[in-house]
Design an enzyme around this catalytic site. Sequence first.
Site, mmCIF file in Angstrom:
data_model
loop_
_atom_site.group_PDB
_atom_site.id
_atom_site.type_symbol
_atom_site.label_atom_id
_atom_site.label_comp_id
_atom_site.label_asym_id
_atom_site.label_seq_id
_atom_site.Cartn_x
_atom_site.Cartn_y
_atom_site.Cartn_z
ATOM 1 N N GLU B 60 0.809 -1.220 0.000
ATOM 2 C CA GLU B 60 0.000 0.000 0.000
ATOM 3 C C GLU B 60 0.845 1.274 0.000
ATOM 4 O O GLU B 60 0.577 2.216 -0.754
ATOM 5 C CB GLU B 60 -0.981 0.019 1.183
ATOM 6 C CG GLU B 60 -2.173 -0.920 1.025
ATOM 7 C CD GLU B 60 -1.873 -2.350 1.417
ATOM 8 O OE1 GLU B 60 -0.740 -2.626 1.883
ATOM 9 O OE2 GLU B 60 -2.759 -3.214 1.279
ATOM 10 N N HIS B 129 -10.532 -5.259 10.238
ATOM 11 C CA HIS B 129 -11.184 -4.958 8.964
ATOM 12 C C HIS B 129 -12.457 -4.145 9.170
ATOM 13 O O HIS B 129 -13.366 -4.200 8.352
ATOM 14 C CB HIS B 129 -11.514 -6.249 8.198
ATOM 15 C CG HIS B 129 -10.363 -6.779 7.398
ATOM 16 N ND1 HIS B 129 -9.234 -7.294 7.974
ATOM 17 C CD2 HIS B 129 -10.156 -6.859 6.056
ATOM 18 C CE1 HIS B 129 -8.393 -7.681 7.028
ATOM 19 N NE2 HIS B 129 -8.919 -7.420 5.855
#
Lengths: 330, 326
Positions: B60, B129
């Site tokens: 990322e 998450h």
Amino acid sequence: MNSDVKKRLLREMLFARRFEERCYEAYVERKIGGFLHLYPGEEACAHGVLEAANCGHDYVITSYRDHVHAIKCGVDPKAVMAELFAKEAGCCKGLGGSMHIFGVEHRFMGGYALVGGPFPLAAGIAKGIQMKKGNEICICFLGDAANNQGTFHESLNMAKLWNLPVLYVCENNLYGIGTRIDRSTAVVDQYKRVSSYNIPSNQVNGQDVELVYEAATQAIEHVRSGKGPYFLELMTYRFRGHSMSDSNAYRPKNEERVWGKRDPVIMFRDRLIETGEITQEDFKNMDNEILEEIEQEIIRFADESQEPSMELLDKYVLVENDPYVTGGSR
Amino acid sequence: MSKMMFWEAIQRAYDEEMTNDSLVFCMGEDIGVAGGTYKATKGLYEKFGSERVMDTPISENGFTGLGIGASFLNVRPIIEIMSVNFSWLAMDQMFNTAAKVHFMSGGQLKAPIVVRSPGGTAHQLGAQHSARMEKVFMGIAGLRVVTPSNPRQAYGLLKSAVRCDDPVFIYEHELMYNMQGEVPDTEYFHPLIGSEIARPGGDITLFGYNISVHWCLQAAETLSKQHGIEAEVIDLYALSPLDREGIVQSVSKTHRAVIVEEAEPAVGVGAEVMAIINEECFYELDAPPVRVSAANVPIPYNHTLEKSVIPNAQDVTAAVLKVFGQ
């Protein structure tokens, strides 16, 4: 490299040395603030590589030890010194400072202060070149210690995967701030680390500007011909501490003595004297001219420049008057 | 106007912007061959090819930095970070580079990137998450943060974000991609600043953004039908900069405020809106402002516990009644 080029390169390297030494003095005089990372000892790296590149056409990006790279790319040394003095005539109007020298009109894309930060930025500039179908390349100079950041591995992987025109130059000065490379890094030879990404690499003596130039010429040829990224490791040494706030107490004196004899400016000077291309007298004259120029033109310019105005504060946080912010169109 | 799903609206914006400008490209995990986790990039790989629709490695910070570097050449990346939880990894490049480079270069460089990322608490995705991260992004000078609550905004905000020269972070919600809504048939650029009155009312202002706009609208219906309270719902689609003027205008009309956020309360949208009310229109208030927030805990896996820590429309209704002393 013909004789004129060699003489010019020697002059540029000597200029870089004197410029940085003068920065040291200005820092002591408190005319330069913040962090200041100087380049003496490493001059052959930037000069050898960028002499082989097409400065002003190729993109260059680096870390916080960035004054010399900027100047070699074509940024006016007066604007660099004015930036260090935090003046409005500085290349970044006094908003950047020593670690953030920019010269975008010369395609010097800046100095960045997060170790390893420019790795992906360089890959991205190369991606931009690829999308615009240009024949430029991007050259990214970083130190050895940056290679222990995740961005090193992430960027090498993507650069190879997407065949990006980027040359990574590792200026290996053996220390990450105050920690010697063998105490921080499992594999000391940095060029070996890129083999896991199938990227070709080379390791050369970074104190010899002609060897650097030769190796960089090959590396640049590889990248420009569309063969993808390349990694060039230059073995070098900084003659001062990491920054001005570094007491430099961690390096053995013997090591400093050995590397002190490999001074890239003196070595190149002696070689040109030996071949008869210059005389001792020529060098002295060159040095005096440089010292005079730095004092009379560069320091004076920086001293006499204005403080930046308070209006600058709001001007560059976000881009001014962008029509899409209000949902309009251009 | 035609009805389309939230993900379709995003996909349409991509398609139009990539057709309009060959220097717009997109990147992210699984966005190409796989078509995108939430289908927002469906069909783009087939149409525009692998150079402009890039399936990235799971790196990322690396690929966000790569996008930023490309944007220096005025090439415009739309970066999808698969889950906002992963965007923490890219904060270095977003905050240290994208948000600061225009300023620290004295205006020489711009970083016109778009980063889209879905977050929020979906169904039993567990602590790592289920993050709600908007509060972190909106605290950084030099970055625009917007968050759509419906397909029209999702379409128009992405269109403007691509063309805007600033770095823009778009916070989306994992539960909203199949939501239906009207989107203009003609090209539409949504402002990146300001706020919208999602429902007019005169008795109290409910401030929401993204999914919490819908909780506010549901609560407003209940309050109107069952309690005779007419709530104004303000949709804060722009989180940075926040619409100070819009906030003041509504509170000056209703004199009461409830701020509804899916995130934990500390240092969040609620705190910021309250601060703005304090600074700008404290004496307009007839009651202290209240915030409705998530519990200050990591999100639990167990569904009953998970639901209990995230606010809903009933919590908003209860908070409003409390403001009115009921």
